[in-house]
Scaffold this motif. Structure first.
Motif, PDB file in Angstrom:
ATOM      1  N   ILE A  68      -7.633  55.727 -63.250  1.00 50.43           N
ATOM      2  CA  ILE A  68      -8.947  56.360 -63.243  1.00 50.43           C
ATOM      3  C   ILE A  68      -9.811  55.620 -62.234  1.00 50.43           C
ATOM      4  O   ILE A  68     -10.097  54.435 -62.389  1.00 50.43           O
ATOM      5  CB  ILE A  68      -9.596  56.328 -64.636  1.00 50.43           C
ATOM      6  N   VAL A  69     -10.225  56.328 -61.177  1.00 45.25           N
ATOM      7  CA  VAL A  69     -10.985  55.685 -60.105  1.00 45.25           C
ATOM      8  C   VAL A  69     -12.480  55.945 -60.216  1.00 45.25           C
ATOM      9  O   VAL A  69     -13.278  55.251 -59.589  1.00 45.25           O
ATOM     10  CB  VAL A  69     -10.475  56.143 -58.720  1.00 45.25           C
ATOM     11  N   ASP A  70     -12.875  56.951 -61.005  1.00 44.89           N
ATOM     12  CA  ASP A  70     -14.299  57.231 -61.169  1.00 44.89           C
ATOM     13  C   ASP A  70     -14.541  57.996 -62.458  1.00 44.89           C
ATOM     14  O   ASP A  70     -13.706  58.816 -62.858  1.00 44.89           O
ATOM     15  CB  ASP A  70     -14.852  58.047 -59.996  1.00 44.89           C
ATOM     16  N   ARG A  71     -15.658  57.738 -63.093  1.00 43.73           N
ATOM     17  CA  ARG A  71     -16.072  58.446 -64.301  1.00 43.73           C
ATOM     18  C   ARG A  71     -17.376  59.174 -64.003  1.00 43.73           C
ATOM     19  O   ARG A  71     -18.358  58.542 -63.586  1.00 43.73           O
ATOM     20  CB  ARG A  71     -16.246  57.476 -65.472  1.00 43.73           C
ATOM     21  N   LEU A  72     -17.389  60.495 -64.238  1.00 39.47           N
ATOM     22  CA  LEU A  72     -18.517  61.326 -63.827  1.00 39.47           C
ATOM     23  C   LEU A  72     -19.417  61.729 -64.982  1.00 39.47           C
ATOM     24  O   LEU A  72     -20.374  62.473 -64.785  1.00 39.47           O
ATOM     25  CB  LEU A  72     -18.008  62.582 -63.122  1.00 39.47           C
ATOM     26  N   GLY A  73     -19.128  61.269 -66.191  1.00 39.89           N
ATOM     27  CA  GLY A  73     -19.958  61.612 -67.333  1.00 39.89           C
ATOM     28  C   GLY A  73     -19.486  62.878 -68.030  1.00 39.89           C
ATOM     29  O   GLY A  73     -18.460  63.474 -67.680  1.00 39.89           O
ATOM     30  N   GLU A  74     -20.245  63.304 -69.038  1.00 39.94           N
ATOM     31  CA  GLU A  74     -19.870  64.476 -69.822  1.00 39.94           C
ATOM     32  C   GLU A  74     -19.901  65.734 -68.958  1.00 39.94           C
ATOM     33  O   GLU A  74     -20.769  65.890 -68.102  1.00 39.94           O
ATOM     34  CB  GLU A  74     -20.818  64.640 -71.014  1.00 39.94           C
ATOM     35  N   GLY A  75     -18.953  66.629 -69.222  1.00 44.76           N
ATOM     36  CA  GLY A  75     -18.889  67.876 -68.477  1.00 44.76           C
ATOM     37  C   GLY A  75     -17.494  68.460 -68.508  1.00 44.76           C
ATOM     38  O   GLY A  75     -16.601  67.948 -69.202  1.00 44.76           O
ATOM     39  N   THR A  76     -17.288  69.528 -67.762  1.00 45.83           N
ATOM     40  CA  THR A  76     -15.978  70.170 -67.656  1.00 45.83           C
ATOM     41  C   THR A  76     -15.725  70.543 -66.199  1.00 45.83           C
ATOM     42  O   THR A  76     -16.656  70.628 -65.394  1.00 45.83           O
ATOM     43  CB  THR A  76     -15.880  71.447 -68.520  1.00 45.83           C
TER      44      THR A  76
END
Length: 307
Positions: free
Chosen positions: A212-220
């Motif tokens: 996992i290189v980035d986490r973008l927060g809640e969403g789809t």
């Protein structure tokens, strides 16, 4: 054609290079109630009926593995054409041992009347989720989800047109309904549950390592969420706009994921059904909060993506 007039269950479209021998074809999967079978045929774009040469004909119980009152549920078999048009990957079901599996069928031989189901590419294990099977853009690998105990699923990848079985697990804990591959096939965006008690969030994952290189927060994300330039990824997020919280589309700068622009500001929000056109010139999204859903088409160059 009795097969063509029978109950249609699914039509899948694939982008096949013009240089490929089957560049003008797509697959038609149909249920033949008279024979209690499922048949898979190819069809060219300029013909009203499929090719009468059946690619696959199997008993219905090998295709459908979840039914209720003889009505197809969301999970049933599928057929996916290789990007080069050289083979078909099927999701089939072993009714006796009660597990689903991948089977690869070569299309290199053009002279045929009926074909067998091909070579199994996965062994007995957790169910494979048909709608999650997709090739990398160059066709070298195929990605798929396996259900796991509890919630969520596992993301796997397998080399195509090879003797490898199952492949390797990339990531455990993927959730949602879809995921987006980058145009070069090196990265993917998917909804992920880290089992730490928080809400699932969208992450960017390196396909080769599963990191996992980035986490973008809640969403789809949708399958067609990545712009072909690879500069932007679209995700659906719930935002507070004009006094109400509604799901909207947000463009994330992939090179600097802190830079984000709200693309839609629809009063009723938008659904999770959206797609960027293959040429990157348009964005289509289904509006939410309306009695009769409508498709909104936006010109990509008209979007103000400058921060």
């Amino acid at each position: 054609d009795g097969v063509y007039l029978s109950s249609m269950k699914r039509v899948d479209f694939s982008s096949v290079p013009e240089s490929a021998t089957r560049s003008t074809e797509f697959l038609v999967c149909a249920s033949d109630p008279a024979q209690n079978e499922v048949v898979v045929l190819s069809r060219t774009w300029n013909r009203a009926y499929p090719d009468p040469r059946v690619l696959l004909r199997i008993p219905r119980e090998q295709w459908v593995w979840r039914e209720k009152d003889d009505v197809l549920a969301a999970e049933y078999g599928s057929a996916l054409l290789h990007p080069e048009g050289t083979s078909v990957m099927y999701v089939l079901y072993d009714a006796e041992k009660e597990y689903s599996y991948l089977s690869e069928q070569s299309l290199e031989t053009t002279e045929h009347a009926y074909r067998d189901a091909g070579i199994p590419r996965t062994s007995q294990g957790n169910h494979i989720i048909p709608g999650t099977v997709q090739y990398t853009p160059n066709g070298a690998e195929l990605l798929y989800w396996r259900k796991r105990e509890g919630t969520g699923a596992e993301l796997w990848k397998i080399a195509t047109e090879d003797s490898e079985i199952n492949g390797i697990r990339i990531l455990s804990g993927v959730v949602g309904e879809d995921y987006a591959l980058s145009p070069d096939g090196e990265m993917l965006a998917v909804q992920y549950d880290d089992a730490q008690g928080g809400a699932p969030q969208v992450v960017i994952v390196q396909v080769r390592t599963g990191t996992i290189v980035d986490r973008l927060g809640e969403g789809t994300v949708s399958r067609h969420a990545w712009h072909p330039t690879e500069d932007y990824l679209l995700m659906q997020q719930s935002l507070y706009i004009d006094g109400a919280i509604k799901p909207q589309l947000v463009a994330v700068n992939v090179k600097d994921t802190e830079q984000r622009v709200v693309v839609t500001r629809r009063e009723g929000g938008v659904t999770s059904a959206y797609a960027i056109s293959p040429d990157g010139e348009h964005l289509a999204v289904v509006s939410g909060g309306t009695e009769f859903p409508s498709v909104v088409v936006l010109e990509w160059d008209a979007l103000d993506l400058e921060l």
